[in-house]
Design an enzyme around this catalytic site. Structure first.
Site, PDB file in Angstrom:
ATOM      1  CD1 TRP A 146      39.290  41.982  40.709  1.00 34.15           C
ATOM      2  CD2 TRP A 146      37.292  42.340  39.774  1.00 34.15           C
ATOM      3  NE1 TRP A 146      38.793  43.165  41.217  1.00 34.15           N
ATOM      4  CE2 TRP A 146      37.562  43.403  40.667  1.00 34.15           C
ATOM      5  CE3 TRP A 146      36.075  42.356  39.068  1.00 34.15           C
ATOM      6  CZ2 TRP A 146      36.673  44.467  40.876  1.00 34.15           C
ATOM      7  CZ3 TRP A 146      35.189  43.413  39.279  1.00 34.15           C
ATOM      8  CH2 TRP A 146      35.501  44.445  40.177  1.00 34.15           C
ATOM      9  CG  ASN A 192      40.195  46.168  42.383  1.00 31.59           C
ATOM     10  OD1 ASN A 192      40.365  44.967  42.499  1.00 31.59           O
ATOM     11  ND2 ASN A 192      40.291  47.000  43.406  1.00 31.59           N
ATOM     12  CG  ASP A 193      42.387  49.871  43.435  1.00 30.11           C
ATOM     13  OD1 ASP A 193      41.278  49.820  42.907  1.00 30.11           O
ATOM     14  OD2 ASP A 193      42.557  50.049  44.658  1.00 30.11           O
ATOM     15  CD  GLN A 226      44.309  45.426  45.384  1.00 29.38           C
ATOM     16  OE1 GLN A 226      43.428  45.001  46.110  1.00 29.38           O
ATOM     17  NE2 GLN A 226      45.597  45.224  45.636  1.00 29.38           N
ATOM     18  CD1 TRP A 259      42.518  44.151  49.355  1.00 28.94           C
ATOM     19  CD2 TRP A 259      41.516  45.842  50.455  1.00 28.94           C
ATOM     20  NE1 TRP A 259      41.185  43.830  49.519  1.00 28.94           N
ATOM     21  CE2 TRP A 259      40.549  44.834  50.173  1.00 28.94           C
ATOM     22  CE3 TRP A 259      41.124  47.000  51.134  1.00 28.94           C
ATOM     23  CZ2 TRP A 259      39.215  44.980  50.567  1.00 28.94           C
ATOM     24  CZ3 TRP A 259      39.791  47.135  51.522  1.00 28.94           C
ATOM     25  CH2 TRP A 259      38.853  46.135  51.226  1.00 28.94           C
ATOM     26  CB  SER A 260      45.618  49.698  46.739  1.00 30.07           C
ATOM     27  OG  SER A 260      44.830  49.141  45.725  1.00 30.07           O
TER      28      SER A 260
HETATM   29  N1  DQQ Z   1      40.546  49.040  46.254  1.00 29.50           N
HETATM   30  C1  DQQ Z   1      40.171  50.300  46.847  1.00 29.50           C
HETATM   31  C2  DQQ Z   1      41.283  50.562  47.802  1.00 29.50           C
HETATM   32  C3  DQQ Z   1      41.615  49.206  48.330  1.00 29.50           C
HETATM   33  C4  DQQ Z   1      41.475  48.354  47.109  1.00 29.50           C
HETATM   34  C5  DQQ Z   1      39.985  51.397  45.820  1.00 29.50           C
HETATM   35  C6  DQQ Z   1      40.999  46.961  47.357  1.00 29.50           C
HETATM   36  O1  DQQ Z   1      40.942  51.455  48.812  1.00 29.50           O
HETATM   37  O2  DQQ Z   1      42.903  49.124  48.879  1.00 29.50           O
HETATM   38  O3  DQQ Z   1      39.362  50.942  44.671  1.00 29.50           O
HETATM   39  O4  DQQ Z   1      41.001  46.204  46.167  1.00 29.50           O
END
Ligand code: DQQ
Length: 541
Positions: A19, A21-22, A38, A82-83
């Site tokens: 996986w 994400n950001d 992430q 986290w981000s």
């Molecule tokens: N993803 C969110 C952020 C957070 C992160 C935005 C967690 O706010 O820090 O997609 O994976």
């Protein structure tokens, strides 16, 4: 399964597996571009122990995956890293601020800001990071819920030499989104400024804020701390599923940001992308003096499919960003390095496309392609059907199948199409008459993108910011197996779509130009290229 069956991309950023994400903390350092992200490296789904993946590149096209940069090791990031963002300090050393999800007795998974430094700044790969003793460096303020305080930005220095960063937040007991401002003399000790740099009711939690200067003229990017009469500032925040932005004037002296427009949490907000795109992060590339943005493109198939594929999520192509000459919006365009992947080319010019017709563009790998097309319309005159577009909802406007009120179109490209057209993603334009003028609708319709029924199929769209009486209509589509990035009018509007074709895969995927309208249009030029595979995180860790 081969890659084609599983719709894996060939030139978009993805980790080796599992996986993502950001995008986090993109930066250039000692010869390498760094991308952090992430990541759940154990499964193709979001988890409650998120870590920071890390890859490096010399061109932002080919990437090598390194060991994760941050994993939970301390009580303040026990539940996830986290981000966050990177800042290059004046001595040339990078630092990172990220969001720690803390182990806390009363406030479950409280969000705090963590400072990290490279263990060995002479290592261009920045493989190891340390979390100094004085962490965490920021805690949620009293008027912010403990789980709505995250995603610190890249820092900038005011004229006074003091550092600033923003943290995304929401006001307690309301839906007022806020970009909370912090200041520091040394980047270590941070003090909250009494008022947020910007806030807005009814927008909810502001995630992943981004704040940077853009030159008023020209395409060149500027470094984060630059502020003078030749720049304006952009504040981007992610909320309601979109990356929305405002443009304005920032003064560090008055500590205020006066935006030219307001966030509304409606379709009239300026958006980086009108499709599947979120939580983006920009950085200043001092090698080529440009500002580059990356966004997260989520999967829209099922979690079951993601487990079968073994991966989920990707990043958009790196997009160069600059202020449009109108000063009213940003222009985005894939960085020039993407063009180096272009190989076999086919071209057309001055080709008439009559009403209700399709033209196949053969001779390239349509599942993995870069296409640039420009349409020219005969003079818009007469008294065609007038559409009061305020009375037509988006679902109709952005649907390829509906030509209600169209003067011309819909016309455009059918990407990732099967030969019987039972599968196709239409990226199109419609010219509608509005008031005394004409508007161009740009759409990316996924309704027929797959014969599979467990994928989400949306009709994305927007009003393209051009006057079709004076300008030709151009489109660039980067097609990559399960993602299509479409840039309208030279990057004035962008739409990213996902598609998971079952038939239109590999050599069986086709590309067409189409015109569903009753009147003909002219293809003034079309160039399409097969794209080579980029080497993206091929190494297993
Ligand atoms: N993803 C969110 C952020 C957070 C992160 C935005 C967690 O706010 O820090 O997609 O994976």
């Amino acid at each position: 399964h081969g890659n084609d069956v599983l719709n894996r991309t060939s030139f978009h950023f993805q980790p080796h597996r599992n996986w993502i994400n950001d995008p986090n903390a993109p930066m250039y350092y000692k010869g390498f571009y760094h991308m952090f992200y992430q990541h759940n490296n154990l499964a193709p789904k979001f988890s409650n122990i998120m870590i920071w993946g890390h890859s490096v590149s010399q061109d932002m096209v080919n990437w090598i995956q390194l060991e994760p940069a941050f994993v939970p090791t301390e009580s303040y990031d026990r539940h996830s890293c986290w981000s966050g963002s990177a800042t290059i300090l004046p001595d040339g050393k990078p630092v990172i601020l990220y969001t720690g999800l803390e182990e806390h007795k009363e406030l479950d998974r409280r969000q705090v800001t963590v400072l990290a430094e490279p263990k060995d700044a002479s290592d261009p790969l920045l493989r190891e990071w340390v979390k100094p003793k004085n962490n965490p460096v920021m805690l949620p303020p009293h008027d912010v819920p403990h789980d709505c305080f995250r995603d610190p930005t890249t820092g900038w220095q005011g004229q006074d030499g003091v550092w600033r960063v923003l943290v995304g937040a929401k006001e307690i007991n309301t839906e007022r989104g806020m970009a909370v401002l912090y200041r520091s003399d040394d980047f270590v000790e941070w003090t909250k400024y009494p008022t947020p740099l910007l806030a807005k009711e009814h927008t909810g939690m502001w995630e992943c804020p981004d704040f940077f200067p853009v030159a008023i003229t020209g395409k060149e990017g500027v470094e984060n701390s630059v502020n003078n009469a030749s720049v304006k500032h952009v504040l981007k925040v992610s909320f309601g599923g979109h990356d929305c932005y405002v443009i304005g004037k920032y003064s560090s002296e008055n500590e205020d940001f006066v935006a030219d427009s307001e966030f509304t949490n409606t379709t009239s907000d300026l958006r980086y992308d009108h499709g599947t795109f979120y939580a983006s992060k920009a950085f200043f590339d001092n090698v080529k003096n440009r500002r580059i943005n990356f966004g997260w493109v989520v999967e829209t198939d099922s979690e079951e499919d993601d487990f079968e594929k073994g991966w989920s999520g990707l990043l958009s192509l790196p997009r160069e960003m600059w202020l449009d000459t109108s000063g009213k919006r940003l222009i985005q365009w894939p960085i020039e390095e993407i063009n180096y992947l272009r190989t076999k080319q086919v071209s057309l010019d001055n080709t008439h496309l009559s009403g209700c017709s399709n033209l196949e563009i053969s001779g390239i790998t349509a599942a993995q392609a870069d296409v640039e097309v420009t349409f020219d319309l005969p003079i818009l005159e007469g008294n065609p059907q007038v559409l009061d577009s305020d009375q037509v909802d988006d679902a109709v406007l952005f649907d390829r199948g509906s030509s209600a009120g169209c003067v011309y179109g819909p016309f455009g490209l059918l990407a990732l199409a099967s030969s019987d057209l039972s599968e196709q993603t239409a990226i199109f334009f419609k010219i509608i008459r509005r008031g005394n003028g004409y508007s161009v609708i740009m759409g990316s319709d996924e309704k027929k993108s797959s014969l599979r029924d467990n994928t989400k199929k949306s009709a994305h769209g927007t009003v393209l910011d051009i006057d079709p009486r004076h300008e030709k209509i151009s489109l660039r589509c980067l097609i990559d197996h399960s993602v299509i990035e479409s840039y309208g009018a030279g990057g004035r509007n962008v739409i990213t779509s996902r598609a998971y074709p079952k038939l239109a895969i590999g050599e069986a995927a086709k590309l067409y130009v189409f015109n569903d309208g009753t009147r003909g249009v002219t293809i003034s030029s079309l160039d399409a290229w097969s794209m080579r595979n980029a080497e993206v995180n091929l190494n297993a860790l």
